[in-house]
Design a protein around this motif. Sequence first.
Motif, PDB file in Angstrom:
ATOM      1  N   PRO B  11       1.833   5.314  21.298  1.00  0.00           N
ATOM      2  CA  PRO B  11       3.262   5.592  21.367  1.00  0.00           C
ATOM      3  C   PRO B  11       3.580   6.277  22.688  1.00  0.00           C
ATOM      4  O   PRO B  11       2.825   7.147  23.143  1.00  0.00           O
ATOM      5  N   ALA B  12       4.669   5.885  23.343  1.00  0.00           N
ATOM      6  CA  ALA B  12       5.057   6.523  24.598  1.00  0.00           C
ATOM      7  C   ALA B  12       6.486   6.127  24.927  1.00  0.00           C
ATOM      8  O   ALA B  12       7.013   5.153  24.390  1.00  0.00           O
ATOM      9  N   THR B  13       7.096   6.900  25.815  1.00  0.00           N
ATOM     10  CA  THR B  13       8.374   6.468  26.376  1.00  0.00           C
ATOM     11  C   THR B  13       8.035   5.566  27.563  1.00  0.00           C
ATOM     12  O   THR B  13       6.925   5.641  28.117  1.00  0.00           O
ATOM     13  N   PRO B  14       8.996   4.713  27.975  1.00  0.00           N
ATOM     14  CA  PRO B  14       8.713   3.817  29.116  1.00  0.00           C
ATOM     15  C   PRO B  14       8.259   4.590  30.356  1.00  0.00           C
ATOM     16  O   PRO B  14       7.404   4.116  31.110  1.00  0.00           O
ATOM     17  N   SER B  15       8.773   5.795  30.556  1.00  0.00           N
ATOM     18  CA  SER B  15       8.391   6.515  31.777  1.00  0.00           C
ATOM     19  C   SER B  15       6.986   7.130  31.676  1.00  0.00           C
ATOM     20  O   SER B  15       6.360   7.416  32.694  1.00  0.00           O
ATOM     21  N   GLU B  16       6.495   7.336  30.457  1.00  0.00           N
ATOM     22  CA  GLU B  16       5.162   7.939  30.324  1.00  0.00           C
ATOM     23  C   GLU B  16       4.046   6.906  30.242  1.00  0.00           C
ATOM     24  O   GLU B  16       2.864   7.243  30.405  1.00  0.00           O
ATOM     25  N   ALA B  17       4.375   5.660  29.886  1.00  0.00           N
ATOM     26  CA  ALA B  17       3.357   4.702  29.453  1.00  0.00           C
ATOM     27  C   ALA B  17       2.265   4.463  30.500  1.00  0.00           C
ATOM     28  O   ALA B  17       1.068   4.482  30.179  1.00  0.00           O
ATOM     29  N   ALA B  18       2.675   4.250  31.759  1.00  0.00           N
ATOM     30  CA  ALA B  18       1.667   3.937  32.776  1.00  0.00           C
ATOM     31  C   ALA B  18       0.726   5.118  33.004  1.00  0.00           C
ATOM     32  O   ALA B  18      -0.494   4.946  33.135  1.00  0.00           O
ATOM     33  N   GLY B  58       8.021  -2.977  22.318  1.00  0.00           N
ATOM     34  CA  GLY B  58       9.413  -2.981  21.892  1.00  0.00           C
ATOM     35  C   GLY B  58       9.685  -2.128  20.655  1.00  0.00           C
ATOM     36  O   GLY B  58      10.804  -2.107  20.154  1.00  0.00           O
ATOM     37  N   ASP B  59       8.667  -1.448  20.163  1.00  0.00           N
ATOM     38  CA  ASP B  59       8.841  -0.628  18.952  1.00  0.00           C
ATOM     39  C   ASP B  59       8.438   0.816  19.217  1.00  0.00           C
ATOM     40  O   ASP B  59       8.073   1.552  18.308  1.00  0.00           O
ATOM     41  N   GLY B  60       8.480   1.207  20.494  1.00  0.00           N
ATOM     42  CA  GLY B  60       8.090   2.583  20.824  1.00  0.00           C
ATOM     43  C   GLY B  60       6.607   2.715  21.108  1.00  0.00           C
ATOM     44  O   GLY B  60       6.136   3.783  21.460  1.00  0.00           O
ATOM     45  N   THR B  61       5.857   1.609  20.939  1.00  0.00           N
ATOM     46  CA  THR B  61       4.439   1.651  21.312  1.00  0.00           C
ATOM     47  C   THR B  61       4.191   0.724  22.497  1.00  0.00           C
ATOM     48  O   THR B  61       4.980  -0.191  22.770  1.00  0.00           O
ATOM     49  N   PHE B  62       3.095   0.984  23.177  1.00  0.00           N
ATOM     50  CA  PHE B  62       2.699   0.188  24.335  1.00  0.00           C
ATOM     51  C   PHE B  62       1.267  -0.292  24.144  1.00  0.00           C
ATOM     52  O   PHE B  62       0.478   0.357  23.445  1.00  0.00           O
ATOM     53  N   LEU B  63       0.961  -1.409  24.797  1.00  0.00           N
ATOM     54  CA  LEU B  63      -0.419  -1.884  24.836  1.00  0.00           C
ATOM     55  C   LEU B  63      -0.938  -1.699  26.254  1.00  0.00           C
ATOM     56  O   LEU B  63      -0.278  -2.121  27.213  1.00  0.00           O
ATOM     57  N   ALA B  64      -2.093  -1.071  26.390  1.00  0.00           N
ATOM     58  CA  ALA B  64      -2.738  -0.947  27.703  1.00  0.00           C
ATOM     59  C   ALA B  64      -4.049  -1.712  27.646  1.00  0.00           C
ATOM     60  O   ALA B  64      -4.890  -1.453  26.770  1.00  0.00           O
ATOM     61  N   ARG B  65      -4.201  -2.651  28.573  1.00  0.00           N
ATOM     62  CA  ARG B  65      -5.419  -3.450  28.638  1.00  0.00           C
ATOM     63  C   ARG B  65      -6.256  -2.901  29.782  1.00  0.00           C
ATOM     64  O   ARG B  65      -5.823  -2.890  30.932  1.00  0.00           O
TER      65      ARG B  65
END
Lengths: 363, 363
Positions: B11-18, B58-65
Amino acid sequence: MSPLVVTYRFPATPSEAADFAHALLLEQTIETPLAVARFYPQVEANRLGKVLAVESCGDGTFLARLELPSGTALTDPAQWLNVIFGNASLHAGVYLEDVEVPEAMRAALKGPTFGIEGLRSRAGVHNRPLVCSALKPAGLTTGELALLATRFAEGGIDYLKDDHYLSSQPEAPFEDRVRAIVDALEEVAARTGHRTRYVANLSGGPLEVLEQAKKARDLGADAVLVAPMLVGLPTMRYLADTLHLPIFAHPAFCGNGQVPHPLLMGRLFRLYGADAVIFAGYGGRFNVPQAVCASIAEQARAWWNPIRPSIPVPAGGMTRDRASELVHFYGQDTMLLIGGSLLESGPHLASATAALMEAVRNA
Amino acid sequence: MSPLVVTYRFPATPSEAADFAHALLLEQTIETPLAVARFYPQVEANRLGKVLAVESCGDGTFLARLELPSGTALTDPAQWLNVIFGNASLHAGVYLEDVEVPEAMRAALKGPTFGIEGLRSRAGVHNRPLVCSALKPAGLTTGELALLATRFAEGGIDYLKDDHYLSSQPEAPFEDRVRAIVDALEEVAARTGHRTRYVANLSGGPLEVLEQAKKARDLGADAVLVAPMLVGLPTMRYLADTLHLPIFAHPAFCGNGQVPHPLLMGRLFRLYGADAVIFAGYGGRFNVPQAVCASIAEQARAWWNPIRPSIPVPAGGMTRDRASELVHFYGQDTMLLIGGSLLESGPHLASATAALMEAVRNA
């Protein structure tokens, strides 16, 4: 032997709660419909356990306190885990909230062999928190790791552990690495009088881990590091029973879920033989609440006759400038594990370490 | 060897994800500030890994590969787990979403020794799903367990497994139990021509489990049952490498969390040597979505050269009257595990078993 008393937390409506508590009881005991147990008088008499209480927490979850037969759990280190949380863990939303272990069962499962006093006496430090650092990153050669060990030891660190990513990579194969680091620490001790204690990481299949442990001991390592959720809690218990070296338990692969960290690391790791319990501390890289850390430390050190206390080791992004804060928060019977923040000082590693030791002495 | 490619969900905000993806990369590689790795050219070149992609779900979660260096993971069965999800698992809300294992690493980690074909040929069954039942509850005496085995075998069941709560309790110590059950199955085979295959449960510390496994084999057991999350995944791998008997993996202590069941049971248990993967099936005691069950079965059987397929074994409250539905849902290369629902038939166990076998033949 008295029964185990285990408390689970689960989400339910008030009308479902009692039934779900009974379902958990069946799951953790006979794992058949009740009718099957009734065919066998001795099973009905001794193996059904009991729902002692079901209480609402007022937040949509309930606590069920169950009595589970110790005759099924035995003191087999795998079966014991199975009885407290084997199948129950498969239910989404079910948490292991508490485990009350009868004194006779505690005595049989033994806990740490050395505990806080043993770790203190090995380091010769009785009047302040212990301090540990880490040899890393993985990918360093044996020589590079040994040089780091020299610098840490010159700075006067108490314990020095391998990174948990050190297995037996070609750059630093297990035996070479242990030998070189022990040599480096002995060389500093001959020069300065201060002998840093070395904690060698074990990793692999069960026989490999046992063999590494014996080799580490024979080569002069002072303790071993093992991640019980990677190698299996029963493997750590076996090491504790046979090795006669202190064990540092690493939290890798613990997850952050149905067995809350205070119970998993503070109580179960301790029961399974961890002399030192490493955990992710608040204010570092892991977003852990202070209350969780306080509770891990409390569980690790609480009076739990005849089980010795384990030393709590907050880690995971602890920094040099927080030494005083950490000592005040966790108290004297703590081991601070500060790795990356010292390693960043590069060529000044020995003096940065010495400054940290001074800060802890003055905290 | 090619690197591992691991996908995490968090889970992350768009600004935190990277930033969080990069933090996970450091966590799973050098576990120090980047500055430390820069002191060592070979670490900087070979051990930093790479963030390949970060995508919003799109649901508040991100995938990092992430690409993780196989030089750290090696094919050490404990270290490999550590690299894919050791420290990352300590972050609340971080899920292991996918692990792509390079073919050379798959070859080294080996997977099942027998797989579906091996289990089929041992039972002599090639044209329908396999059927298994369970000897339980714990607390039965050796004689009572052997009598159940006789009845199940008379009914023509293919495989018969010990309950996972059977350790070495005084009512049915390990060696007595295995001997009595093998004898019972041989006796029925002499009488009827049908030899049910016996799966003996292993439980204890690592050396105990290895010793039990060898004893079970020597006494004529056809396979073993082990719960890899209780004894440790590396211990199951070691059994697969040394025992030359099929392994049934039990899901006890798996939790229902950060390593989703399709990945944990379908892919990791398979990689670590499980010929048969037991899991909680939909519609039973565990509230598991159908899609999860379909995905576990798919992961267990998917083409994954050179790893053999494992047979999926839905369990946990499966009932006799659902045989046809289960066969249609899971397909032919499945083993149905139906325990309590048969045991409830009490004195009619043999005929209830025969009826189940008939239903599966006609499904």
